[in-house]
Design a protein around this motif. Structure first.
Motif, PDB file in Angstrom:
ATOM      1  N   ASP A 253      -5.785  -3.805  -5.774  1.00  0.00           N
ATOM      2  CA  ASP A 253      -4.519  -3.460  -6.433  1.00  0.00           C
ATOM      3  C   ASP A 253      -3.589  -4.654  -6.612  1.00  0.00           C
TER       4      ASP A 253
ATOM      5  N   PRO B 230       1.995   4.933  -8.131  1.00  0.00           N
ATOM      6  CA  PRO B 230       0.655   4.406  -8.416  1.00  0.00           C
ATOM      7  C   PRO B 230       0.582   3.423  -9.588  1.00  0.00           C
TER       8      PRO B 230
ATOM      9  N   LYS C  56       2.472   1.584  -3.430  1.00  0.00           N
ATOM     10  CA  LYS C  56       1.448   2.025  -4.386  1.00  0.00           C
ATOM     11  C   LYS C  56       1.188   3.518  -4.266  1.00  0.00           C
ATOM     12  N   ARG C  57       1.238   4.025  -3.038  1.00  0.00           N
ATOM     13  CA  ARG C  57       1.022   5.451  -2.815  1.00  0.00           C
ATOM     14  C   ARG C  57       2.157   6.267  -3.456  1.00  0.00           C
ATOM     15  N   ALA C  58       3.368   5.735  -3.385  1.00  0.00           N
ATOM     16  CA  ALA C  58       4.517   6.444  -3.968  1.00  0.00           C
ATOM     17  C   ALA C  58       4.609   6.258  -5.476  1.00  0.00           C
TER      18      ALA C  58
ATOM     19  N   ALA D 202       0.832  -1.204   0.000  1.00  0.00           N
ATOM     20  CA  ALA D 202       0.000   0.000   0.000  1.00  0.00           C
ATOM     21  C   ALA D 202       0.869   1.257   0.000  1.00  0.00           C
ATOM     22  N   LEU D 203       1.962   1.237   0.769  1.00  0.00           N
ATOM     23  CA  LEU D 203       2.868   2.382   0.817  1.00  0.00           C
ATOM     24  C   LEU D 203       3.600   2.568  -0.511  1.00  0.00           C
TER      25      LEU D 203
END
Length: 398
Positions: free
Chosen positions: A264, A236, A232-234, A229-230
């Motif tokens: 995702d 996308p 993916k945030r950085a 998740a982290l």
């Protein structure tokens, strides 16, 4: 309790009766490859014991499934001790006492905590015993040497330095190479693997492998998905893919949902080799899968987390600074290891992002890792089935 299997058929054309025990997925894979060589030498070979689908596919009679032994860690084993000890006692009695079941040779495939005690009892009763995969006495628990000497007639070693080490303790051994090094191509075809999995050539792909045991997944998968998740945030656009053992796919899906990344993450049943061939980097649980990733020449972040007490016991018995097999075999921190409390989602994500960024900003870093892993692959690549079968035949002839 398993259904009572039928007795092994009568011998034919001097084909030996072989009993085998392989624990968990990696042992099943190794044993299946070994059975290829054994059945090529003795087409009428009869084999039975504890095994998984790869072995059954080669005609093995699995009296118990290998997943029964898929438990790791001191505390975790204690929770399942009564069942596992009961299976071992039943198997021992069957091999020693049941009509038509006494084997010509017993082959324990990895799973030393289960196999060495069984092998000691069988050897004391005159049955030849072989251990395929030397217990990691060079990494931890060196005190096992005496138990190995007492339990086995021969050790089939998958790493080249092991026979000389065992010889110093009076234990006969043969280096047979690592079967996976012969199965995995020296130059994996990333494009084909990506097409198989529905991925595009331009995608940046992270493979997530949180282990093959239920206990590993319970300890690791959530933090792996939180790290995803982290990442993916950085970044996308990154694609995540997870090869799941079919029996554990629902658990993995639930943990991905708990971490908020279910939409995702592509979770596929099996296909771990296709996933490793397709990915750019993998976040992976320490174990045999890390060697597979190295043979696919993939950068990785190795992580592990287990019961706190099991960890304290294990770290006191550790003999080397590395835990991951690629680092142990290269004798260097070629790839990062984040263990126990250090394996936080943030730390895992940061380590992954370093590899992702290196793809464009420092490709020489990735090239260096690929070169180390190519050298390792060449070192481990032997005709394992042939060499192991030759060694077993010599043991049968003595």
């Amino acid at each position: 309790m398993p259904v009572a299997p039928s007795p092994l058929p009568p011998r034919g054309e001097a084909a030996p009766h072989i009993a085998m025990v392989a624990g968990e997925t990696s042992g099943d894979l190794l044993a299946g490859l070994l059975l290829n060589g054994l059945k090529a030498r003795w087409p009428n070979l009869q084999s039975g014991g504890i095994g998984g689908p790869q072995m059954v596919r080669r005609g093995f009679d699995a009296w118990w499934p290998s997943e029964k032994l898929a438990v790791r860690g001191y505390v975790e084993v204690l929770r399942h001790y009564r069942e596992i000890a009961g299976i071992r006692e039943q198997l021992k009695n069957r091999l020693l006492s049941a009509p038509g079941q006494r084997p010509d040779v017993f082959i324990g495939v990895d799973a030393p905590d289960f196999n060495l005690g069984l092998e000691a009892a069988l050897k004391a009763d005159g049955i030849r015993t072989v251990q395929f995969v030397c217990p990691s006495i060079w990494a931890w628990r060196a005190d096992r040497v005496e138990k190995i000497r007492r339990s086995v007639d021969h050790v089939l070693c998958i790493f080249p330095f092991e026979p000389a080490l065992l010889a110093t303790h009076g234990i006969a051994a043969t280096y047979v190479g690592h079967p996976l090094a012969a199965v995995i191509p020296m130059q994996p075809n990333r494009q084909t693997a990506r097409r198989t999995l529905g991925l595009h050539d331009e995608d940046t792909v992270v493979a997530i492998l949180p282990g093959s045991r239920k206990s590993e997944i319970e300890y690791l998968a959530l933090r792996f998905f939180q790290a995803a998740a982290l990442v993916k945030r950085a970044k996308p656009a990154i694609k995540f893919i997870v090869p799941a053992i079919p029996a554990l796919k629902i658990l993995i899906e639930r943990l991905a949902d708990e971490a908020g990344v279910r939409a995702d993450v592509q979770i596929v049943a099996g296909q771990s080799h296709a996933v490793l061939a397709a990915c750019d980097v993998t976040l992976i649980a320490s174990g045999t899968a890390t060697l597979e990733a190295a043979l696919f020449k993939r950068p990785m972040v190795i992580a592990y987390n287990m019961n706190w007490l099991s960890w304290q016991i294990m770290r006191r018995k550790q003999l080397q600074p590395w835990v991951g097999l690629p680092n142990i075999l290269c004798r260097d921190f070629v790839v990062p290891e984040l263990l126990q409390d250090a394996a936080t989602p943030r730390a895992l994500a940061d380590a992954l992002l370093q590899w992702v960024d290196a793809k464009s900003s420092a490709p020489e870093k990735i090239t260096a890792v690929q070169q180390r892993f190519t050298q390792l692959h060449a070192l481990l690549q032997r005709d394992t089935s042939q060499l192991a079968t030759d060694a077993i035949q010599k043991i049968l002839e003595t």
